[in-house]
Write a protein that holds these residues in place. Structure first.
Motif, PDB file in Angstrom:
ATOM      1  N   MET A 162       6.091 -17.803   1.449  1.00  0.00           N
ATOM      2  CA  MET A 162       5.361 -16.970   2.394  1.00  0.00           C
ATOM      3  C   MET A 162       5.641 -15.504   2.106  1.00  0.00           C
ATOM      4  O   MET A 162       6.744 -15.139   1.712  1.00  0.00           O
ATOM      5  N   GLU A 200       4.691 -11.507   3.924  1.00  0.00           N
ATOM      6  CA  GLU A 200       4.197 -10.847   5.124  1.00  0.00           C
ATOM      7  C   GLU A 200       3.963  -9.377   4.832  1.00  0.00           C
ATOM      8  O   GLU A 200       4.417  -8.853   3.815  1.00  0.00           O
ATOM      9  N   HIS A 238       3.163  -5.441   7.162  1.00  0.00           N
ATOM     10  CA  HIS A 238       3.156  -4.759   8.451  1.00  0.00           C
ATOM     11  C   HIS A 238       2.160  -3.603   8.373  1.00  0.00           C
ATOM     12  O   HIS A 238       2.475  -2.548   7.824  1.00  0.00           O
ATOM     13  N   TRP A 279       2.602  -6.296   0.960  1.00  0.00           N
ATOM     14  CA  TRP A 279       3.048  -7.686   1.044  1.00  0.00           C
ATOM     15  C   TRP A 279       4.476  -7.787   0.509  1.00  0.00           C
ATOM     16  O   TRP A 279       4.796  -7.240  -0.546  1.00  0.00           O
ATOM     17  N   VAL A 313      10.568 -12.368   2.777  1.00  0.00           N
ATOM     18  CA  VAL A 313      11.528 -12.164   3.867  1.00  0.00           C
ATOM     19  C   VAL A 313      12.840 -11.617   3.307  1.00  0.00           C
ATOM     20  O   VAL A 313      13.096 -11.672   2.097  1.00  0.00           O
ATOM     21  N   LEU A 364       2.214  -7.635  12.300  1.00  0.00           N
ATOM     22  CA  LEU A 364       2.672  -8.642  11.356  1.00  0.00           C
ATOM     23  C   LEU A 364       1.501  -9.505  10.918  1.00  0.00           C
ATOM     24  O   LEU A 364       0.778 -10.047  11.745  1.00  0.00           O
ATOM     25  N   GLU A 365       1.330  -9.608   9.596  1.00  0.00           N
ATOM     26  CA  GLU A 365       0.400 -10.560   8.994  1.00  0.00           C
ATOM     27  C   GLU A 365       1.217 -11.420   8.050  1.00  0.00           C
ATOM     28  O   GLU A 365       2.058 -10.907   7.317  1.00  0.00           O
ATOM     29  N   GLU A 366       0.975 -12.722   8.056  1.00  0.00           N
ATOM     30  CA  GLU A 366       1.665 -13.641   7.167  1.00  0.00           C
ATOM     31  C   GLU A 366       0.653 -14.354   6.268  1.00  0.00           C
ATOM     32  O   GLU A 366      -0.468 -14.634   6.697  1.00  0.00           O
ATOM     33  N   HIS A 367       1.097 -14.652   5.053  1.00  0.00           N
ATOM     34  CA  HIS A 367       0.297 -15.471   4.132  1.00  0.00           C
ATOM     35  C   HIS A 367       1.214 -16.547   3.565  1.00  0.00           C
ATOM     36  O   HIS A 367       2.254 -16.248   2.967  1.00  0.00           O
ATOM     37  N   TRP A 368       0.823 -17.814   3.762  1.00  0.00           N
ATOM     38  CA  TRP A 368       1.570 -18.958   3.225  1.00  0.00           C
ATOM     39  C   TRP A 368       0.882 -19.425   1.950  1.00  0.00           C
ATOM     40  O   TRP A 368      -0.314 -19.683   1.948  1.00  0.00           O
TER      41      TRP A 368
END
Length: 163
Positions: free
Chosen positions: A71, A73, A75, A123, A126, A148-152
């Protein structure tokens, strides 16, 4: 099968598209406090959009090689600076944006004395201290709106020890 990425040493030049490396670079800009302290001035471009700057403490569990990057993320409203309190290197994963998703990640390995500032809307993986837990001062945006945007990833990347 997961594609494998190998971290390279963190340098200001190679990290510049994603943020700032915060470290001493030569002589101090100013000598202050009756000649007892050198000030290395304005080492990061902090950007907090619609919020305000906040200082938090993060206590992150250790990561090890091989490390799964599943993942990333970003901001959109603010930068994030990570300043290690313990001399623990970090695995730093960053990627350029490709149509609203992270492109192929680039991976860096910090030296224990290096801090980073990830620019707004970049991007990144963590917080990943390598080998043992790490404590960090984090300077980032505090605000009431989403940040917060997440991409898996469908297929995670595997980050392994440098060659």
């Amino acid at each position: 099968m997961s594609p494998t990425l190998y971290p390279e040493p963190l340098t200001a030049e190679k990290f510049a598209p994603f943020g700032d490396v915060i470290e001493l670079r030569g002589d101090a800009d100013k000598i202050i406090n009756q000649g007892m302290c050198g000030r290395h001035h304005d080492l990061a471009q902090l950007d907090f959009g619609s919020g305000r700057a906040g200082i938090s403490l993060f206590d992150a569990k250790a990561r090890h090689f091989p490390h799964e990057l599943d993942m990333m993320e970003r901001h959109p409203e603010g930068s994030q600076a990570f300043v290690p309190l313990s001399a623990v290197p970090m695995i730093i994963s960053v990627a350029a944006d490709e149509n609203g998703k992270p492109g192929k990640p680039q991976v860096f390995l910090s030296a224990p004395h290096q801090s980073i500032n990830i620019h707004r809307n970049i991007w990144h993986g963590v917080l990943a201290p390598l080998g043992r837990a790490g404590q960090y001062i984090v300077v980032d945006r505090i605000g009431d709106t989403p940040n917060l945007e997440e991409h898996w990833f469908t297929t995670p990347f595997l980050v392994d020890a440098p060659n």
